[in-house]
Design a protein around this motif. Structure first.
Motif, mmCIF file in Angstrom:
data_model
loop_
_atom_site.group_PDB
_atom_site.id
_atom_site.type_symbol
_atom_site.label_atom_id
_atom_site.label_comp_id
_atom_site.label_asym_id
_atom_site.label_seq_id
_atom_site.Cartn_x
_atom_site.Cartn_y
_atom_site.Cartn_z
ATOM 1 N N MET A 1 29.225 34.880 15.619
ATOM 2 C CA MET A 1 29.279 35.849 16.710
ATOM 3 C C MET A 1 30.597 35.704 17.462
ATOM 4 O O MET A 1 31.043 34.588 17.746
ATOM 5 C CB MET A 1 28.107 35.636 17.680
ATOM 6 N N ILE A 2 31.211 36.831 17.765
ATOM 7 C CA ILE A 2 32.444 36.846 18.548
ATOM 8 C C ILE A 2 32.207 37.680 19.803
ATOM 9 O O ILE A 2 31.755 38.826 19.719
ATOM 10 C CB ILE A 2 33.626 37.431 17.754
ATOM 11 N N THR A 3 32.493 37.099 20.955
ATOM 12 C CA THR A 3 32.371 37.791 22.229
ATOM 13 C C THR A 3 33.754 37.868 22.867
ATOM 14 O O THR A 3 34.431 36.851 23.017
ATOM 15 C CB THR A 3 31.414 37.053 23.181
ATOM 16 N N LEU A 4 34.164 39.082 23.232
ATOM 17 C CA LEU A 4 35.484 39.251 23.825
ATOM 18 C C LEU A 4 35.432 39.080 25.339
ATOM 19 O O LEU A 4 34.458 39.472 25.995
ATOM 20 C CB LEU A 4 36.049 40.631 23.493
ATOM 21 N N ARG A 5 36.477 38.476 25.865
ATOM 22 C CA ARG A 5 36.659 38.312 27.316
ATOM 23 C C ARG A 5 37.975 39.008 27.645
ATOM 24 O O ARG A 5 39.059 38.505 27.364
ATOM 25 C CB ARG A 5 36.729 36.813 27.647
ATOM 26 N N LYS A 6 37.889 40.206 28.217
ATOM 27 C CA LYS A 6 39.076 41.017 28.444
ATOM 28 C C LYS A 6 39.857 40.533 29.666
ATOM 29 O O LYS A 6 39.285 40.079 30.655
ATOM 30 C CB LYS A 6 38.687 42.483 28.617
ATOM 31 N N SER A 7 41.150 40.692 29.585
ATOM 32 C CA SER A 7 42.040 40.232 30.653
ATOM 33 C C SER A 7 41.666 40.818 32.006
ATOM 34 O O SER A 7 41.646 40.110 33.020
ATOM 35 C CB SER A 7 43.482 40.604 30.301
ATOM 36 N N ALA A 8 41.360 42.116 32.025
ATOM 37 C CA ALA A 8 41.080 42.805 33.290
ATOM 38 C C ALA A 8 39.795 42.329 33.951
ATOM 39 O O ALA A 8 39.592 42.573 35.149
ATOM 40 C CB ALA A 8 41.014 44.316 33.048
ATOM 41 N N ASP A 9 38.941 41.643 33.201
ATOM 42 C CA ASP A 9 37.665 41.180 33.744
ATOM 43 C C ASP A 9 37.740 39.772 34.324
ATOM 44 O O ASP A 9 36.751 39.267 34.870
ATOM 45 C CB ASP A 9 36.582 41.211 32.656
ATOM 46 N N ARG A 10 38.895 39.127 34.214
ATOM 47 C CA ARG A 10 39.045 37.770 34.745
ATOM 48 C C ARG A 10 39.067 37.778 36.277
ATOM 49 O O ARG A 10 39.340 38.797 36.914
ATOM 50 C CB ARG A 10 40.353 37.142 34.249
ATOM 51 N N GLY A 11 38.802 36.611 36.850
ATOM 52 C CA GLY A 11 38.974 36.469 38.289
ATOM 53 C C GLY A 11 40.451 36.518 38.635
ATOM 54 O O GLY A 11 41.316 36.179 37.812
ATOM 55 N N HIS A 12 40.758 36.930 39.869
ATOM 56 C CA HIS A 12 42.157 37.068 40.275
ATOM 57 C C HIS A 12 42.321 36.609 41.713
ATOM 58 O O HIS A 12 41.478 36.885 42.569
ATOM 59 C CB HIS A 12 42.615 38.526 40.142
ATOM 60 N N ALA A 13 43.403 35.886 41.959
ATOM 61 C CA ALA A 13 43.737 35.454 43.321
ATOM 62 C C ALA A 13 45.239 35.583 43.512
ATOM 63 O O ALA A 13 46.021 35.217 42.631
ATOM 64 C CB ALA A 13 43.314 34.010 43.552
ATOM 65 N N ASP A 14 45.642 36.127 44.657
ATOM 66 C CA ASP A 14 47.058 36.248 44.993
ATOM 67 C C ASP A 14 47.273 35.587 46.351
ATOM 68 O O ASP A 14 46.856 36.097 47.382
ATOM 69 C CB ASP A 14 47.474 37.716 45.043
ATOM 70 N N HIS A 15 47.912 34.411 46.327
ATOM 71 C CA HIS A 15 48.151 33.643 47.542
ATOM 72 C C HIS A 15 49.576 33.813 48.068
ATOM 73 O O HIS A 15 50.015 33.060 48.933
ATOM 74 C CB HIS A 15 47.887 32.158 47.275
ATOM 75 N N GLY A 16 50.306 34.783 47.519
ATOM 76 C CA GLY A 16 51.695 34.971 47.916
ATOM 77 C C GLY A 16 52.616 34.107 47.070
ATOM 78 O O GLY A 16 53.362 34.613 46.227
ATOM 79 N N TRP A 17 52.548 32.807 47.277
ATOM 80 C CA TRP A 17 53.367 31.893 46.473
ATOM 81 C C TRP A 17 52.801 31.668 45.078
ATOM 82 O O TRP A 17 53.503 31.257 44.159
ATOM 83 C CB TRP A 17 53.495 30.537 47.175
#
Length: 247
Positions: free
Chosen positions: A1-17
């Motif tokens: 079985m192969i399950t895809l994890r798409k880039s757009a579905d990842r968690g995201h954080a932008d702390h400036g630096w």
């Protein structure tokens, strides 16, 4: 079985630096469906702004790999190691019974783009350790080069975890295959470019979770850099790990 994890579905954080994409739950990103895969606990795709970085902080009982894609990453730790990690190099830090470290982008005008990878170790409380090795583009071109493993075979960095890490570069007709023990798990992360994983199209930031697949085939790459993990079926140690990834 192969399950895809798409880039757009990842968690995201932008702390400036720091801009970070989380393949698995980390810090303020919490997703019970993505707590890790086998004994692979963290893949963070990080971009550190010039002249900034992670201040001194601690970890324990974790195998931490840094893999730089662009720029350089300055490392310093409490066991006396100091180094600059460059693209193509693999750095392994064994946190063991406890280690303090910092990671910094010393460049004045260049962003450091790297992957921060955490693996659950086979044993707790080991002596903290550090290792860093370069792997050339020629070694990875059209192949899956072993860069980290428990037995450090073929010049790989030694891991204190039941896992192996491979890196490959693929473009055009270049392709590679890797056989797996179907009792184990595998994880494929596309660091950049595009590639087909067992016939499924993935682009930068995408991943594929393999369970029970006897073979991996990478093909039809377009300037692709791909990281592959052969993993134990280990449960996440929730209490200890959650305390670290929440920092």
């Amino acid at each position: 079985m192969i399950t895809l994890r798409k880039s757009a579905d990842r968690g995201h954080a932008d702390h400036g630096w720091l801009e970070s994409f989380h393949s698995f739950s980390f810090a303020d990103y919490r997703d019970e469906q993505h707590m890790g895969w086998g004994n692979l606990r963290v893949i963070n795709e990080d971009r550190i702004a010039p002249g900034t970085g992670f201040g001194t902080h601690g970890h324990r009982d974790m195998e931490i790999i840094s893999y730089v894609l662009e720029g350089a990453l300055g490392h310093k730790d409490s066991i006396g190691d100091g180094a600059s990690i460059l693209p193509g190099e693999v750095q392994r830090m064994s946190a063991g019974r406890g280690i303090q470290h910092s990671e910094f982008n010393h460049a004045a005008d260049e962003t450091t783009h790297f992957l921060q990878i955490w693996l659950l170790p086979e044993a707790r409380g080991i002596e903290p350790g550090y290792e860093q090795k370069p792997f050339s583009a020629e070694q990875k071109r059209g192949a899956l080069k072993l860069v980290a493993s428990p037995d450090a075979r073929d010049g790989a960095v030694k891991l204190n975890a039941d896992a192996a890490m491979y890196v490959g570069l693929f473009d055009g007709a270049e392709q590679a295959e890797l056989a797996f023990d179907t009792r184990r798990l595998a994880y494929v992360h596309v660091a950049r470019g595009a590639v087909e994983v067992n016939g499924k199209a993935l682009v930068a930031g995408d991943a594929a979770k393999l369970d029970g697949e006897p073979r991996l085939t990478l093909s039809n790459g377009v300037d692709a850099e791909v990281i592959v993990f052969d993993l134990a079926r280990a449960a996440v140690r929730s209490a200890a790990v959650a305390a670290q990834v929440a920092k």
